[in-house]
Design a protein around this motif. Structure first.
Motif, PDB file in Angstrom:
ATOM      1  N   ASN A 117      10.362 -47.639  56.881  1.00 46.53           N
ATOM      2  CA  ASN A 117      10.265 -48.849  56.064  1.00 46.53           C
ATOM      3  C   ASN A 117       9.208 -48.745  54.977  1.00 46.53           C
ATOM      4  O   ASN A 117       9.267 -49.470  53.985  1.00 46.53           O
ATOM      5  CB  ASN A 117       9.970 -50.071  56.954  1.00 46.53           C
ATOM      6  N   ILE A 118       8.229 -47.860  55.154  1.00 49.34           N
ATOM      7  CA  ILE A 118       7.128 -47.739  54.194  1.00 49.34           C
ATOM      8  C   ILE A 118       7.444 -46.723  53.100  1.00 49.34           C
ATOM      9  O   ILE A 118       7.141 -46.938  51.939  1.00 49.34           O
ATOM     10  CB  ILE A 118       5.823 -47.342  54.923  1.00 49.34           C
ATOM     11  N   PHE A 119       8.066 -45.619  53.472  1.00 47.24           N
ATOM     12  CA  PHE A 119       8.265 -44.513  52.543  1.00 47.24           C
ATOM     13  C   PHE A 119       9.508 -44.686  51.685  1.00 47.24           C
ATOM     14  O   PHE A 119      10.430 -45.433  52.023  1.00 47.24           O
ATOM     15  CB  PHE A 119       8.378 -43.189  53.312  1.00 47.24           C
ATOM     16  N   THR A 120       9.503 -43.953  50.568  1.00 47.17           N
ATOM     17  CA  THR A 120      10.681 -43.772  49.726  1.00 47.17           C
ATOM     18  C   THR A 120      10.989 -42.275  49.742  1.00 47.17           C
ATOM     19  O   THR A 120      10.206 -41.475  50.267  1.00 47.17           O
ATOM     20  CB  THR A 120      10.404 -44.203  48.274  1.00 47.17           C
ATOM     21  N   TRP A 121      12.107 -41.889  49.144  1.00 43.67           N
ATOM     22  CA  TRP A 121      12.410 -40.462  49.029  1.00 43.67           C
ATOM     23  C   TRP A 121      11.250 -39.743  48.336  1.00 43.67           C
ATOM     24  O   TRP A 121      10.813 -38.692  48.782  1.00 43.67           O
ATOM     25  CB  TRP A 121      13.682 -40.255  48.200  1.00 43.67           C
ATOM     26  N   ASN A 122      10.783 -40.324  47.235  1.00 39.54           N
ATOM     27  CA  ASN A 122       9.742 -39.660  46.443  1.00 39.54           C
ATOM     28  C   ASN A 122       8.394 -39.627  47.151  1.00 39.54           C
ATOM     29  O   ASN A 122       7.679 -38.628  47.075  1.00 39.54           O
ATOM     30  CB  ASN A 122       9.610 -40.325  45.068  1.00 39.54           C
ATOM     31  N   SER A 123       8.034 -40.705  47.826  1.00 38.71           N
ATOM     32  CA  SER A 123       6.738 -40.704  48.514  1.00 38.71           C
ATOM     33  C   SER A 123       6.759 -39.760  49.718  1.00 38.71           C
ATOM     34  O   SER A 123       5.758 -39.104  50.010  1.00 38.71           O
ATOM     35  CB  SER A 123       6.317 -42.122  48.927  1.00 38.71           C
TER      36      SER A 123
ATOM     37  N   ASN B  36      16.875 -33.046  43.208  1.00 44.43           N
ATOM     38  CA  ASN B  36      18.246 -33.055  42.686  1.00 44.43           C
ATOM     39  C   ASN B  36      19.223 -33.851  43.551  1.00 44.43           C
ATOM     40  O   ASN B  36      20.409 -33.939  43.229  1.00 44.43           O
ATOM     41  CB  ASN B  36      18.752 -31.616  42.527  1.00 44.43           C
ATOM     42  N   LEU B  37      18.725 -34.439  44.623  1.00 47.83           N
ATOM     43  CA  LEU B  37      19.578 -35.208  45.536  1.00 47.83           C
ATOM     44  C   LEU B  37      19.841 -36.602  44.954  1.00 47.83           C
ATOM     45  O   LEU B  37      18.984 -37.162  44.269  1.00 47.83           O
ATOM     46  CB  LEU B  37      18.877 -35.321  46.893  1.00 47.83           C
ATOM     47  N   SER B  38      20.976 -37.194  45.270  1.00 48.81           N
ATOM     48  CA  SER B  38      21.334 -38.506  44.712  1.00 48.81           C
ATOM     49  C   SER B  38      20.461 -39.645  45.253  1.00 48.81           C
ATOM     50  O   SER B  38      20.382 -40.698  44.655  1.00 48.81           O
ATOM     51  CB  SER B  38      22.802 -38.818  44.998  1.00 48.81           C
ATOM     52  N   LYS B  39      19.831 -39.455  46.369  1.00 49.10           N
ATOM     53  CA  LYS B  39      18.918 -40.432  46.998  1.00 49.10           C
ATOM     54  C   LYS B  39      19.628 -41.651  47.585  1.00 49.10           C
ATOM     55  O   LYS B  39      19.009 -42.682  47.817  1.00 49.10           O
ATOM     56  CB  LYS B  39      17.824 -40.921  46.037  1.00 49.10           C
ATOM     57  N   GLU B  40      20.904 -41.532  47.824  1.00 46.45           N
ATOM     58  CA  GLU B  40      21.621 -42.594  48.539  1.00 46.45           C
ATOM     59  C   GLU B  40      21.421 -42.376  50.037  1.00 46.45           C
ATOM     60  O   GLU B  40      21.576 -41.264  50.523  1.00 46.45           O
ATOM     61  CB  GLU B  40      23.116 -42.550  48.208  1.00 46.45           C
ATOM     62  N   GLN B  41      21.076 -43.447  50.753  1.00 45.91           N
ATOM     63  CA  GLN B  41      20.937 -43.300  52.199  1.00 45.91           C
ATOM     64  C   GLN B  41      22.325 -43.190  52.825  1.00 45.91           C
ATOM     65  O   GLN B  41      23.210 -43.998  52.539  1.00 45.91           O
ATOM     66  CB  GLN B  41      20.162 -44.477  52.792  1.00 45.91           C
ATOM     67  N   SER B  42      22.465 -42.200  53.668  1.00 49.35           N
ATOM     68  CA  SER B  42      23.773 -41.935  54.263  1.00 49.35           C
ATOM     69  C   SER B  42      24.071 -42.901  55.409  1.00 49.35           C
ATOM     70  O   SER B  42      23.169 -43.404  56.071  1.00 49.35           O
ATOM     71  CB  SER B  42      23.835 -40.494  54.791  1.00 49.35           C
ATOM     72  N   ILE B  43      25.350 -43.110  55.605  1.00 48.61           N
ATOM     73  CA  ILE B  43      25.818 -43.814  56.805  1.00 48.61           C
ATOM     74  C   ILE B  43      25.820 -42.820  57.964  1.00 48.61           C
ATOM     75  O   ILE B  43      25.494 -43.158  59.092  1.00 48.61           O
ATOM     76  CB  ILE B  43      27.208 -44.429  56.568  1.00 48.61           C
ATOM     77  N   ALA B  44      26.188 -41.584  57.648  1.00 51.30           N
ATOM     78  CA  ALA B  44      26.215 -40.522  58.662  1.00 51.30           C
ATOM     79  C   ALA B  44      24.803 -40.269  59.187  1.00 51.30           C
ATOM     80  O   ALA B  44      23.823 -40.347  58.446  1.00 51.30           O
ATOM     81  CB  ALA B  44      26.786 -39.237  58.061  1.00 51.30           C
ATOM     82  N   THR B  45      24.725 -39.984  60.478  1.00 60.73           N
ATOM     83  CA  THR B  45      23.433 -39.726  61.113  1.00 60.73           C
ATOM     84  C   THR B  45      23.524 -38.490  62.013  1.00 60.73           C
ATOM     85  O   THR B  45      24.611 -38.047  62.367  1.00 60.73           O
ATOM     86  CB  THR B  45      22.983 -40.924  61.981  1.00 60.73           C
ATOM     87  N   LYS B  46      22.339 -37.999  62.368  1.00 61.90           N
ATOM     88  CA  LYS B  46      22.232 -36.912  63.351  1.00 61.90           C
ATOM     89  C   LYS B  46      21.013 -37.208  64.208  1.00 61.90           C
ATOM     90  O   LYS B  46      19.930 -37.508  63.700  1.00 61.90           O
ATOM     91  CB  LYS B  46      22.086 -35.558  62.649  1.00 61.90           C
ATOM     92  N   LYS B  47      21.184 -37.086  65.515  1.00 61.62           N
ATOM     93  CA  LYS B  47      20.109 -37.406  66.449  1.00 61.62           C
ATOM     94  C   LYS B  47      19.078 -36.280  66.518  1.00 61.62           C
ATOM     95  O   LYS B  47      19.427 -35.115  66.598  1.00 61.62           O
ATOM     96  CB  LYS B  47      20.680 -37.661  67.846  1.00 61.62           C
TER      97      LYS B  47
ATOM     98  N   ASN C 131      19.344 -41.001  59.588  1.00 61.50           N
ATOM     99  CA  ASN C 131      20.202 -40.737  58.436  1.00 61.50           C
ATOM    100  C   ASN C 131      19.494 -39.711  57.544  1.00 61.50           C
ATOM    101  O   ASN C 131      18.405 -39.224  57.875  1.00 61.50           O
ATOM    102  CB  ASN C 131      20.577 -42.036  57.699  1.00 61.50           C
ATOM    103  N   ASN C 132      20.097 -39.379  56.414  1.00 59.56           N
ATOM    104  CA  ASN C 132      19.517 -38.343  55.551  1.00 59.56           C
ATOM    105  C   ASN C 132      18.094 -38.704  55.094  1.00 59.56           C
ATOM    106  O   ASN C 132      17.196 -37.852  55.085  1.00 59.56           O
ATOM    107  CB  ASN C 132      20.425 -38.059  54.347  1.00 59.56           C
ATOM    108  N   PHE C 133      17.877 -39.948  54.713  1.00 56.65           N
ATOM    109  CA  PHE C 133      16.555 -40.388  54.269  1.00 56.65           C
ATOM    110  C   PHE C 133      15.529 -40.290  55.395  1.00 56.65           C
ATOM    111  O   PHE C 133      14.407 -39.812  55.199  1.00 56.65           O
ATOM    112  CB  PHE C 133      16.634 -41.823  53.737  1.00 56.65           C
ATOM    113  N   GLN C 134      15.892 -40.741  56.587  1.00 53.55           N
ATOM    114  CA  GLN C 134      14.963 -40.682  57.720  1.00 53.55           C
ATOM    115  C   GLN C 134      14.597 -39.243  58.070  1.00 53.55           C
ATOM    116  O   GLN C 134      13.459 -38.967  58.460  1.00 53.55           O
ATOM    117  CB  GLN C 134      15.568 -41.413  58.920  1.00 53.55           C
ATOM    118  N   TRP C 135      15.534 -38.318  57.898  1.00 47.85           N
ATOM    119  CA  TRP C 135      15.209 -36.904  58.107  1.00 47.85           C
ATOM    120  C   TRP C 135      14.204 -36.440  57.065  1.00 47.85           C
ATOM    121  O   TRP C 135      13.320 -35.625  57.366  1.00 47.85           O
ATOM    122  CB  TRP C 135      16.473 -36.036  58.076  1.00 47.85           C
ATOM    123  N   SER C 136      14.280 -36.948  55.831  1.00 50.92           N
ATOM    124  CA  SER C 136      13.311 -36.548  54.806  1.00 50.92           C
ATOM    125  C   SER C 136      11.919 -37.091  55.134  1.00 50.92           C
ATOM    126  O   SER C 136      10.922 -36.417  54.890  1.00 50.92           O
ATOM    127  CB  SER C 136      13.759 -36.997  53.410  1.00 50.92           C
TER     128      SER C 136
END
Length: 192
Positions: A28-34, A141-152, A160-165
């Protein structure tokens, strides 16, 4: 002293704290860039910690006290082994982010045992820095859209992709502290 086997995990209270408080809070605190910025800062801190160490010290295994979010098995690593782990894990996370960003299922099972270091080689910092550069370009170079797809994650929750970042930063922060503890132990043992 016999250490637990790889993948034995963290103490339950620690795992639950990370899973239920730390991961949701950072998401909730971070962004892709941060998250990328903080990851790069951790790489810089690691480099500063070890840049003056000789190869012998970088390859010297030593036992440290268990630190936050480091399982027992990983307490007897060299600096180079931690760097190798960060590189192996980094490539894995980048692959997961890439797959989830395409809204595809990441089919390969993720295990803690699968990202343990298997060498104690020289030039591990060079490998990590090369990966870090690739990862920065990848995220930029990533689009920065948070994915619906997830991996545990094997110990925590579905990311999701953002949470992995964000986890990439957290994971590097945790292991930077491990490296700091290894260097301090090497100093106590008069190896550096």
């Amino acid at each position: 002293m016999e250490l637990q086997k790889a993948g034995s995990g963290l103490p339950n209270i620690e795992r639950l704290f990370i899973k239920n408080i730390l991961v949701p809070l950072t998401s909730n605190i971070f962004t892709w860039n941060s998250a990328l910025y903080m990851y790069k800062k951790e790489i810089q801190k690691i480099t500063k910690l070890i840049i003056s160490l000789e190869d012998k010290a970088l390859q010297q295994k030593t036992i440290i006290d268990r630190t936050f979010a480091i399982e027992d098995h990983s307490r007897q690593f060299s600096v180079n082994m931690v760097l190798e782990h960060l590189t192996i894990t980094g490539y894995g996370i980048m692959s997961v982010i890439d797959t989830l960003s395409k809204e595809k299922e990441f089919e390969k099972e993720i295990t803690v045992e699968g990202v343990k270091p298997f060498e104690n080689k020289q030039n591990s910092l060079k490998d990590l820095l090369a990966f870090s550069h690739k990862y920065e370009n990848f995220i930029n170079n990533l689009s920065k859209e948070q994915s619906i797809a997830t991996k545990k994650h094997p110990w925590f929750i579905e990311f999701n992709n953002f949470q992995w970042s964000v986890f990439m930063f957290m994971h590097t922060f945790i292991h930077r502290r491990q490296i700091k503890a290894i260097v301090a132990q090497l100093e106590r043992e008069k190896i550096v």
